[in-house]
Write an enzyme that holds these catalytic residues in place. Structure first.
Site, PDB file in Angstrom:
ATOM      1  N   SER A 152       0.856  -1.203  -0.190  1.00  0.00           N
ATOM      2  CA  SER A 152       0.049   0.094   0.065  1.00  0.00           C
ATOM      3  C   SER A 152       0.985   1.303  -0.071  1.00  0.00           C
ATOM      4  O   SER A 152       2.033   1.196  -0.368  1.00  0.00           O
ATOM      5  CB  SER A 152      -1.052   0.002   1.233  1.00  0.00           C
ATOM      6  N   SER A 153       0.477   2.296   0.488  1.00  0.00           N
ATOM      7  CA  SER A 153       1.263   3.661   0.793  1.00  0.00           C
ATOM      8  C   SER A 153       0.728   4.544   1.561  1.00  0.00           C
ATOM      9  O   SER A 153      -0.655   4.515   1.999  1.00  0.00           O
ATOM     10  CB  SER A 153       1.186   4.220  -0.730  1.00  0.00           C
ATOM     11  N   TYR A 212      -3.030   7.918  -7.757  1.00  0.00           N
ATOM     12  CA  TYR A 212      -2.136   6.785  -7.098  1.00  0.00           C
ATOM     13  C   TYR A 212      -2.443   6.382  -5.981  1.00  0.00           C
ATOM     14  O   TYR A 212      -2.589   5.156  -5.449  1.00  0.00           O
ATOM     15  CB  TYR A 212      -0.592   7.542  -7.262  1.00  0.00           C
ATOM     16  N   LYS A 270      -3.782   2.739  -4.105  1.00  0.00           N
ATOM     17  CA  LYS A 270      -3.508   2.291  -2.766  1.00  0.00           C
ATOM     18  C   LYS A 270      -4.501   2.118  -1.710  1.00  0.00           C
ATOM     19  O   LYS A 270      -4.535   1.229  -0.878  1.00  0.00           O
ATOM     20  CB  LYS A 270      -2.214   3.165  -2.122  1.00  0.00           C
TER      21      LYS A 270
END
Length: 177
Positions: free
Chosen positions: A70-71, A84, A88
């Protein structure tokens, strides 16, 4: 499907650990994000891990662990990364649904959510301005190295995390606290 076929040929009938680490990012304002950019981001960051897990389901068995990437961007607004970040966020959602669906088989599914890591994907952090911005986000004042993330992935894949599933582990140096 091609990657899953190759994995099956290499490991046989059982897969203990699956880490889906491939990902792409593209910084762009909402106005400047193209349909192609959006589709590419979702294809690599969401569709690919979804169908990789699907294709490898017969090999995932009791004690297997799946770790997705993930982020920080999934939980905090950073830069011009709306598309983006959406991918995620989708990964975090997949983790919960996969964990629920695969729990009866004793397969654990989790994610690691890095902040800025010194990789090609975060090349902006190699400039003075990018480094200063990165450090301004974090409680721990350094840019993460790939080994910082690898340790967290290794933990989640190990038996030491045997009672953890459906979760996203933040590995971001205390970003955006």
């Amino acid at each position: 499907h091609t990657l899953a076929k190759r994995v099956r040929a290499v490991v046989g009938g059982r897969l203990d650990v699956l880490v889906a680490n491939a990902g792409i990012a593209k910084a762009a304002s909402i106005e400047d994000t193209t349909v192609d950019d959006f589709d590419d981001l979702f294809a690599v960051n969401v569709r690919a891990p979804f169908f990789l897990v699907q294709q490898l389901l017969p090999m995932l068995c009791k004690g297997s662990s799946v770790v997705l990437l993930s982020s920080l961007a999934a939980r905090a607004a950073v830069g011009e990364l709306a598309a983006y970040a959406a991918t995620k966020g989708a990964v975090d959602t997949l983790v919960r649904h996969f964990a629920s669906a695969l729990g009866e088989r004793s397969v654990r599914v989790n994610a690691v959510a890095p902040g800025v890591v010194a990789t090609d994907m975060s090349s902006f952090a190699t400039t003075d301005e990018g480094r200063d911005y990165t450090l301004s986000l974090q409680a721990l004042k350094r840019v993460a190295q790939p080994d910082d993330i690898a340790g967290a992935v290794t933990f989640l894949a190990s038996d030491n995390a045997g009672w953890i599933t459906g979760d996203t582990l933040l590995v971001d140096g205390g970003s955006k606290l």
